[in-house]
Design a protein around this motif. Structure first.
Motif, short mmCIF file in Angstrom:
data_model
loop_
_atom_site.label_atom_id
_atom_site.label_comp_id
_atom_site.label_asym_id
_atom_site.label_seq_id
_atom_site.Cartn_x
_atom_site.Cartn_y
_atom_site.Cartn_z
N ARG A 86 0.48 -0.98 -0.51
CA ARG A 86 0.02 0.41 -0.14
C ARG A 86 1.25 1.32 -0.17
N ALA A 87 1.62 1.16 0.25
CA ALA A 87 3.22 2.17 1.03
C ALA A 87 3.44 3.20 -0.43
N LEU A 88 4.09 1.40 -1.07
CA LEU A 88 4.85 2.17 -2.54
C LEU A 88 3.57 2.31 -3.62
N ALA A 89 2.49 1.56 -3.51
CA ALA A 89 1.25 2.32 -4.53
C ALA A 89 0.84 3.49 -4.36
N ASN A 90 1.53 4.18 -3.05
CA ASN A 90 1.22 5.08 -2.95
C ASN A 90 2.25 6.76 -3.46
N GLY A 91 3.68 6.63 -3.75
CA GLY A 91 4.52 6.81 -4.25
C GLY A 91 6.08 7.56 -2.80
N VAL A 92 5.29 6.28 -2.01
CA VAL A 92 6.90 5.98 -0.87
C VAL A 92 8.16 5.54 -1.75
N LEU A 93 9.02 6.35 -0.93
CA LEU A 93 10.35 6.00 -1.62
C LEU A 93 10.57 6.31 -3.14
N VAL A 94 10.04 6.60 -4.00
CA VAL A 94 10.38 7.01 -5.24
C VAL A 94 12.03 7.19 -5.20
N ARG A 146 19.19 13.96 0.48
CA ARG A 146 19.20 12.81 -0.19
C ARG A 146 18.85 11.65 1.04
N VAL A 147 18.76 11.51 2.63
CA VAL A 147 18.29 10.96 3.55
C VAL A 147 17.81 11.62 4.35
N LEU A 148 17.84 12.74 4.86
CA LEU A 148 16.80 13.36 6.02
C LEU A 148 15.98 13.55 5.78
N VAL A 149 15.35 14.54 4.84
CA VAL A 149 14.62 14.73 4.02
C VAL A 149 13.14 13.90 3.75
N PRO A 150 14.01 13.58 2.82
CA PRO A 150 13.00 12.27 1.33
C PRO A 150 12.51 10.92 3.26
N VAL A 151 13.15 10.97 4.21
CA VAL A 151 13.28 9.41 4.99
C VAL A 151 11.62 10.19 5.91
N PHE A 152 12.11 11.45 6.08
CA PHE A 152 10.98 11.89 7.09
C PHE A 152 9.94 12.13 6.34
N ARG A 153 9.80 12.94 5.16
CA ARG A 153 8.79 12.34 3.91
C ARG A 153 7.86 11.16 3.95
N SER A 154 8.49 10.08 4.10
CA SER A 154 8.57 8.42 4.00
C SER A 154 7.93 8.46 5.35
N VAL A 155 8.46 8.60 5.96
CA VAL A 155 7.92 8.29 7.56
C VAL A 155 6.07 8.77 7.54
N GLU A 156 6.40 10.33 7.53
CA GLU A 156 4.77 10.77 7.33
C GLU A 156 3.63 10.27 6.29
N HIS A 157 4.55 9.46 5.05
CA HIS A 157 3.37 8.77 4.23
C HIS A 157 3.30 6.67 4.75
N LEU A 158 4.15 6.91 5.73
CA LEU A 158 3.40 5.56 6.37
C LEU A 158 2.34 5.74 7.55
N LEU A 159 2.76 7.10 8.29
CA LEU A 159 1.42 6.67 9.29
C LEU A 159 0.51 7.26 8.64
N LYS A 160 0.03 7.99 7.03
CA LYS A 160 -1.56 8.35 6.86
C LYS A 160 -1.56 6.78 6.37
N VAL A 161 -0.90 6.11 5.63
CA VAL A 161 -1.05 4.52 5.37
C VAL A 161 -1.89 3.66 5.63
N GLU A 162 -1.18 3.83 7.62
CA GLU A 162 -2.07 3.54 7.77
C GLU A 162 -2.46 3.78 8.83
N GLY A 163 -2.83 4.88 8.76
CA GLY A 163 -3.76 5.44 9.60
C GLY A 163 -3.71 6.06 11.03
N ARG A 164 -2.17 6.06 11.26
CA ARG A 164 -1.96 6.29 12.58
C ARG A 164 -1.69 7.95 12.34
N ARG A 165 -2.30 8.49 11.61
CA ARG A 165 -1.93 10.14 11.59
C ARG A 165 -3.59 10.62 11.79
#
Length: 280
Positions: free
Chosen positions: A77-85, A261-280
Motif C-alpha cells: 500500500r505504501a509503495l502504491a502511494n509513492g513512498v520511497l520513490v 538524500r536521506v534526512l528530508v526524503p525519509v522524514f516525508r516517507s515516515v509521514e506517508h507510512l503513518l498516513k497509509v496505516e491510519g496512525r495520523r
C-alpha cells in the motif's frame, strides 16, 4: 547487507532468512556473534507479534506469520502511494522492504536479551504487542507469577516503556551503522523499514484501553528514530565526516548530501507510512 532470494519463500522461510541476516549484521558490527544462538519458532497466527523467551539457558525467538503478511500488506500500500520513490522514479522491491523490516524487528528482540532486560524485569519472556504477551502468558497459565503479570501496573508500564525505547535505539544503530557514504538510498530504505515496524506495533496495541499497553506509542518511538537520524546528520558535518565527500558534488559537504538524500526524503516517507496505516 546481503539479501537472500526470498521471492518464493514461505513465511517461515522468510523469518529464518531475516534471523540469519540479523545475526550476520551483529557479527559485522560487533566483530563477534551474539552470546547465544536463538532458536526460532514460527506461529501460524494472523496477529502482529513477536517475543523472546529464556527457557533455562536457551534463547527462543517466537514470531507470528502475521508479521510477514502485515508488513507485506503495508509496503504494498505504501509503495502504491509513492513512498520511497528514487530520483530516477524507481522504488525498492516490496520483498526487500519486508525483509529489512523483519530484520529490524528481530534485532529489536535480540537486543532485549543482549541488554540484560530479562534480569531487569524479572520475567522469562518479553513480547511485542499485547497479543504476543497473552500468547506467552497462556503457556504459563498455571504459574502464579503469570497471573499477577496479566494486569500490568503503572510501574511495570513505565519500566517496559524504558526498556522498549532502549532496545529500539540499539537495534536502530545495529541496522543503520553498516552503510557507506555512497549508499544514501539504502540508508533511507532502512530508516523507513524501522518506522514500518513501529507503526504496525502501534496498530496492534491500538485496541487496548488507554494506559494498558506495555509499549511506547509509535509517535514516541519514531521521534527517537528521527532524533538518531538527525544525530547521524550532525556527525556527517564533522571534520571526520567531511573526509567522506569524495565522489560527490564538491559544492556540497556530507551534511548537505545527507540532508538532501536521506534526512528530508525519509522524514516525508515516515509521514506517508503513518498516513497509509491510519496512525495520523
Amino acid at each position: 547487507m546481503p539479501l537472500p532470494q526470498i521471492q518464493s519463500f514461505t513465511p517461515s522461510e522468510r523469518l529464518q532468512a531475516a534471523l540469519d541476516t540479523a545475526l550476520a549484521q551483529i557479527i559485522e558490527l560487533m566483530d563477534e556473534p551474539l552470546g547465544t544462538t536463538p532458536i526460532l519458532h514460527v506461529e501460524e497466527d494472523d496477529g502482529f507479534w513477536a517475543l523472546v523467551e529464556l527457557r533455562e539457558r536457551e534463547l527462543h525467538l517466537v514470531i507470528s506469520t502475521g508479521c510477514v503478511s502485515a508488513l507485506d500488506d503495508l509496503w504494498k500500500r505504501a509503495l502504491a502511494n509513492g513512498v520511497l520513490v528514487n530520483d530516477d522514479g524507481l522504488q525498492p522491491a516490496n520483498d526487500v522492504l519486508v525483509h529489512v523490516s523483519l530484520v529490524w524487528l528481530i534485532l529489536h528482540e535480540l537486543q532485549h536479551y543482549d541488554l540484560g532486560h530479562f534480569e531487569k524485569v524479572g520475567t522469562a519472556f518479553l513480547a511485542e504487542t499485547e497479543r504476543g504477551r497473552q500468547f506467552a502468558l497462556a503457556r504459563r497459565r498455571d504459574s502464579a507469577k503469570a497471573a499477577t503479570q496479566s494486569k500490568p501496573g503503572e510501574e511495570e508500564i513505565e519500566e517496559m516503556y524504558r526498556l522498549e525505547m532502549e532496545a529500539d535505539a540499539d537495534a536502530i544503530e545495529m541496522l543503520l551503522d553498516a552503510y557507506s557514504d555512497d549508499q544514501w538510498e539504502e540508508l533511507r530504505y532502512r530508516i523507513a523499514c524501522v518506522a514500518a515496524v513501529m507503526v504496525l506495533i502501534d496498530r496492534a496495541d491500538a485496541a487496548l484501553p488507554e494506559g494498558q499497553s506495555l509499549h511506547p506509542p509509535a509517535k514516541h518511538r519514531i521521534a527517537q528514530l528521527q532524533a538518531l537520524v538527525v544525530q547521524m546528520w550532525a556527525i556527517s558535518a564533522s571534520p571526520e565526516g567531511a573526509k567522506q565527500q569524495d565522489g560527490h558534488d564538491p559544492s556540497l559537504g556530507p551534511s548537505e548530501h545527507f540532508k538532501e538524500r536521506v534526512l528530508v526524503p525519509v522524514f516525508r516517507s515516515v509521514e506517508h507510512l503513518l498516513k497509509v496505516e491510519g496512525r495520523r
